[in-house]
Design a protein around this motif. Sequence first.
Motif, PDB file in Angstrom:
ATOM      1  N   GLN A 220       4.371  10.471  -6.625  1.00 44.72           N
ATOM      2  CA  GLN A 220       5.421  10.855  -7.568  1.00 44.72           C
ATOM      3  C   GLN A 220       4.845  11.333  -8.891  1.00 44.72           C
ATOM      4  OE1 GLN A 220       7.758   7.238  -7.477  1.00 44.72           O
ATOM      5  NE2 GLN A 220       9.173   8.050  -5.932  1.00 44.72           N
ATOM      6  N   ARG A 221       3.678  10.833  -9.251  1.00 50.75           N
ATOM      7  CA  ARG A 221       3.016  11.313 -10.475  1.00 50.75           C
ATOM      8  C   ARG A 221       2.416  12.696 -10.276  1.00 50.75           C
ATOM      9  NH1 ARG A 221       0.749   5.828 -11.012  1.00 50.75           N
ATOM     10  NH2 ARG A 221      -1.303   6.579 -10.352  1.00 50.75           N
ATOM     11  N   HIS A 222       2.267  13.101  -9.032  1.00 45.48           N
ATOM     12  CA  HIS A 222       1.653  14.391  -8.710  1.00 45.48           C
ATOM     13  C   HIS A 222       2.672  15.303  -8.037  1.00 45.48           C
ATOM     14  CE1 HIS A 222      -2.515  13.202  -9.667  1.00 45.48           C
ATOM     15  NE2 HIS A 222      -2.203  12.030  -9.161  1.00 45.48           N
ATOM     16  N   SER A 223       3.681  15.690  -8.788  1.00 49.02           N
ATOM     17  CA  SER A 223       4.667  16.680  -8.327  1.00 49.02           C
ATOM     18  C   SER A 223       5.340  16.288  -7.019  1.00 49.02           C
ATOM     19  CB  SER A 223       4.006  18.057  -8.165  1.00 49.02           C
ATOM     20  OG  SER A 223       3.373  18.454  -9.357  1.00 49.02           O
ATOM     21  N   GLY A 224       5.556  14.982  -6.832  1.00 46.54           N
ATOM     22  CA  GLY A 224       6.283  14.536  -5.658  1.00 46.54           C
ATOM     23  C   GLY A 224       5.526  14.638  -4.366  1.00 46.54           C
ATOM     24  N   ALA A 225       4.204  14.519  -4.421  1.00 49.70           N
ATOM     25  CA  ALA A 225       3.409  14.524  -3.186  1.00 49.70           C
ATOM     26  C   ALA A 225       3.819  13.326  -2.332  1.00 49.70           C
ATOM     27  CB  ALA A 225       1.924  14.457  -3.512  1.00 49.70           C
ATOM     28  N   SER A 226       3.737  13.479  -1.033  1.00 48.31           N
ATOM     29  CA  SER A 226       4.159  12.422  -0.118  1.00 48.31           C
ATOM     30  C   SER A 226       3.080  11.355   0.049  1.00 48.31           C
ATOM     31  CB  SER A 226       4.489  13.020   1.249  1.00 48.31           C
ATOM     32  OG  SER A 226       3.305  13.516   1.869  1.00 48.31           O
ATOM     33  N   VAL A 227       3.471  10.230   0.627  1.00 53.27           N
ATOM     34  CA  VAL A 227       2.516   9.184   0.973  1.00 53.27           C
ATOM     35  C   VAL A 227       1.411   9.753   1.862  1.00 53.27           C
ATOM     36  CG1 VAL A 227       2.242   7.092   2.391  1.00 53.27           C
ATOM     37  CG2 VAL A 227       4.116   7.242   0.726  1.00 53.27           C
ATOM     38  N   SER A 228       1.801  10.573   2.835  1.00 56.87           N
ATOM     39  CA  SER A 228       0.818  11.182   3.741  1.00 56.87           C
ATOM     40  C   SER A 228      -0.148  12.085   2.984  1.00 56.87           C
ATOM     41  CB  SER A 228       1.536  11.987   4.827  1.00 56.87           C
ATOM     42  OG  SER A 228       2.347  11.156   5.629  1.00 56.87           O
ATOM     43  N   ASN A 229       0.362  12.831   2.012  1.00 58.42           N
ATOM     44  CA  ASN A 229      -0.504  13.698   1.206  1.00 58.42           C
ATOM     45  C   ASN A 229      -1.573  12.880   0.488  1.00 58.42           C
ATOM     46  OD1 ASN A 229       2.241  15.805   0.004  1.00 58.42           O
ATOM     47  ND2 ASN A 229       1.057  15.947   1.886  1.00 58.42           N
ATOM     48  N   VAL A 230      -1.142  11.802  -0.171  1.00 58.63           N
ATOM     49  CA  VAL A 230      -2.074  10.980  -0.950  1.00 58.63           C
ATOM     50  C   VAL A 230      -3.101  10.322  -0.020  1.00 58.63           C
ATOM     51  CG1 VAL A 230      -2.291   9.027  -2.534  1.00 58.63           C
ATOM     52  CG2 VAL A 230      -0.324  10.583  -2.728  1.00 58.63           C
ATOM     53  N   ALA A 231      -2.650   9.813   1.121  1.00 64.58           N
ATOM     54  CA  ALA A 231      -3.560   9.163   2.070  1.00 64.58           C
ATOM     55  C   ALA A 231      -4.589  10.155   2.613  1.00 64.58           C
ATOM     56  CB  ALA A 231      -2.763   8.550   3.227  1.00 64.58           C
ATOM     57  N   THR A 232      -4.156  11.387   2.857  1.00 64.60           N
ATOM     58  CA  THR A 232      -5.066  12.421   3.356  1.00 64.60           C
ATOM     59  C   THR A 232      -6.053  12.843   2.282  1.00 64.60           C
ATOM     60  OG1 THR A 232      -3.358  13.228   4.876  1.00 64.60           O
ATOM     61  CG2 THR A 232      -5.191  14.713   4.413  1.00 64.60           C
ATOM     62  N   ARG A 233      -5.552  13.039   1.077  1.00 62.94           N
ATOM     63  CA  ARG A 233      -6.423  13.456  -0.034  1.00 62.94           C
ATOM     64  C   ARG A 233      -7.489  12.409  -0.306  1.00 62.94           C
ATOM     65  NH1 ARG A 233      -7.681  18.173  -1.696  1.00 62.94           N
ATOM     66  NH2 ARG A 233      -9.741  17.296  -1.379  1.00 62.94           N
TER      67      ARG A 233
ATOM     68  N   SER B 134      -3.487  21.044  -3.128  1.00 58.69           N
ATOM     69  CA  SER B 134      -3.273  21.143  -4.579  1.00 58.69           C
ATOM     70  C   SER B 134      -3.260  19.773  -5.262  1.00 58.69           C
ATOM     71  CB  SER B 134      -1.948  21.869  -4.871  1.00 58.69           C
ATOM     72  OG  SER B 134      -0.862  21.167  -4.282  1.00 58.69           O
ATOM     73  N   LEU B 135      -3.514  18.742  -4.491  1.00 56.56           N
ATOM     74  CA  LEU B 135      -3.463  17.377  -5.021  1.00 56.56           C
ATOM     75  C   LEU B 135      -4.847  16.933  -5.500  1.00 56.56           C
ATOM     76  CD1 LEU B 135      -1.981  14.682  -5.442  1.00 56.56           C
ATOM     77  CD2 LEU B 135      -2.332  14.193  -3.004  1.00 56.56           C
ATOM     78  N   VAL B 136      -4.917  16.516  -6.744  1.00 59.28           N
ATOM     79  CA  VAL B 136      -6.173  16.013  -7.314  1.00 59.28           C
ATOM     80  C   VAL B 136      -5.948  14.581  -7.784  1.00 59.28           C
ATOM     81  CG1 VAL B 136      -7.978  16.375  -9.044  1.00 59.28           C
ATOM     82  CG2 VAL B 136      -6.761  18.354  -8.085  1.00 59.28           C
ATOM     83  N   LEU B 137      -6.548  13.638  -7.083  1.00 57.00           N
ATOM     84  CA  LEU B 137      -6.380  12.235  -7.444  1.00 57.00           C
ATOM     85  C   LEU B 137      -7.242  11.879  -8.654  1.00 57.00           C
ATOM     86  CD1 LEU B 137      -6.376  10.496  -3.929  1.00 57.00           C
ATOM     87  CD2 LEU B 137      -4.425  11.281  -5.286  1.00 57.00           C
TER      88      LEU B 137
ATOM     89  N   LEU C 260       0.835  -1.207   0.000  1.00 60.28           N
ATOM     90  CA  LEU C 260       0.000   0.000   0.000  1.00 60.28           C
ATOM     91  C   LEU C 260       0.867   1.255   0.000  1.00 60.28           C
ATOM     92  CD1 LEU C 260      -2.763   1.417   0.220  1.00 60.28           C
ATOM     93  CD2 LEU C 260      -2.602   1.121   2.709  1.00 60.28           C
ATOM     94  N   LEU C 261       1.915   1.272   0.843  1.00 63.20           N
ATOM     95  CA  LEU C 261       2.805   2.434   0.901  1.00 63.20           C
ATOM     96  C   LEU C 261       3.467   2.691  -0.452  1.00 63.20           C
ATOM     97  CD1 LEU C 261       4.639   1.955   4.347  1.00 63.20           C
ATOM     98  CD2 LEU C 261       2.792   3.551   3.808  1.00 63.20           C
ATOM     99  N   VAL C 262       3.906   1.625  -1.107  1.00 62.79           N
ATOM    100  CA  VAL C 262       4.571   1.772  -2.412  1.00 62.79           C
ATOM    101  C   VAL C 262       3.599   2.339  -3.451  1.00 62.79           C
ATOM    102  CG1 VAL C 262       5.602   0.499  -4.336  1.00 62.79           C
ATOM    103  CG2 VAL C 262       6.329   0.026  -1.974  1.00 62.79           C
ATOM    104  N   VAL C 263       2.360   1.875  -3.432  1.00 68.88           N
ATOM    105  CA  VAL C 263       1.348   2.400  -4.359  1.00 68.88           C
ATOM    106  C   VAL C 263       1.089   3.884  -4.080  1.00 68.88           C
ATOM    107  CG1 VAL C 263      -1.121   2.326  -4.931  1.00 68.88           C
ATOM    108  CG2 VAL C 263       0.220   0.218  -4.881  1.00 68.88           C
ATOM    109  N   LEU C 264       0.955   4.237  -2.806  1.00 71.19           N
ATOM    110  CA  LEU C 264       0.705   5.643  -2.462  1.00 71.19           C
ATOM    111  C   LEU C 264       1.879   6.527  -2.869  1.00 71.19           C
ATOM    112  CD1 LEU C 264      -0.898   5.218   1.100  1.00 71.19           C
ATOM    113  CD2 LEU C 264      -2.073   5.632  -1.062  1.00 71.19           C
ATOM    114  N   ARG C 265       3.104   6.006  -2.690  1.00 72.50           N
ATOM    115  CA  ARG C 265       4.275   6.799  -3.110  1.00 72.50           C
ATOM    116  C   ARG C 265       4.301   6.961  -4.623  1.00 72.50           C
ATOM    117  NH1 ARG C 265      10.457   5.132  -1.818  1.00 72.50           N
ATOM    118  NH2 ARG C 265       9.840   3.314  -3.063  1.00 72.50           N
ATOM    119  N   GLY C 266       3.987   5.898  -5.357  1.00 70.36           N
ATOM    120  CA  GLY C 266       3.974   5.994  -6.814  1.00 70.36           C
ATOM    121  C   GLY C 266       2.974   7.029  -7.302  1.00 70.36           C
ATOM    122  N   ILE C 267       1.801   7.060  -6.670  1.00 68.50           N
ATOM    123  CA  ILE C 267       0.792   8.064  -7.019  1.00 68.50           C
ATOM    124  C   ILE C 267       1.316   9.453  -6.705  1.00 68.50           C
ATOM    125  CG2 ILE C 267      -1.495   8.955  -6.400  1.00 68.50           C
ATOM    126  CD1 ILE C 267      -2.297   5.984  -5.887  1.00 68.50           C
TER     127      ILE C 267
END
Length: 341
Positions: free
Chosen positions: A262-275, A306-309, A253-260
Amino acid sequence: MTTKAHHDAHETFQLGEFTVPRLWTGLWQLSSNAWGTAPVSKIRQAMGRYVESGYMAFADHYGSAELIFGQFRASLESPSSILGATKYCVFKPVEISRDTVEAVVRERMERMRTEKVDLLQFHWQDYTNLDYIRAIEILSDLKTEGLIAAIGLCNFDALHTDEICARFPGTVVSNQIPFSVVDTRALYAMADVCAKHGLKLLTYGTLCGGFLADKWIGALEPDPYSGSLNPSQRKYLDLILKAWGSWALFQELLVVLRGIGQRHSGASVSNVATRWVLDHPAVGAVIVGARLGCTEYPADNLKVYSLVLTATDHTEIEEVLARSAGRHLIETIGDVGAEYR
């Protein structure tokens, strides 16, 4: 209730009479030195940095949280611009009367140095004791009289949230509950109750005590008894390993969140999980616990706005979640809040 577009500096939503940001600062880590400690002066300075960054809402009442927050807010030129959320928790049988409930509210006011509690969140331990209905009734009266601006719930399950909202229409504006990519119980009955009554969720545990972060990628499974984990980490590690899945699946799960990210201007795992949590319609705000004066991530957390999934992002996350036991937590643990009863 509407939120601003993602590209705005800060997303906001309406909570009772307040327009508040969708990221709040949680103060529960002031409850104990187990999370690390800092001098009160440093904590107040940290609160100032958070406010300067746009964090205009603080939540919790454990330990000295109310006192420190009250001191900090009283020192500001415009204290009314900062929202303070606190709690009224009933863990064991007590007399519920006008006098006892008002005394609790006035204590909150005194500790937070305010003439009105902004958001009072009510937690009730034993649903078989129906005095919680009387307590809400009294809180509603105190709100009418101007001692409380807004009433919320804390760790109420869907059944009893629905009951209270139906009995006291428009009285309750929020429910503070756990919600994360790991703990998705809020997506069941609670989401429907929120839609039905116009309620907003204030979520905690969204970063699983800090485990939903880049630094845990590739890390060995922690030993919960090593003494190196804080109380939140022990709690969420237990959830991950015993109820949700395994450390290996969590790593996926962490690797998937990091990959996402990285596609969004280097957003962190925490950013993606929060969004991911903020993207659910029932959610008003995510409350991010802060070890003020110890470790702080206000700048990183702001990247969430600024993160849009994309649909692809959501599909990739769901693929991992489908292989976990996350969808069964509502059966194995119970509805939100059940773990505290």
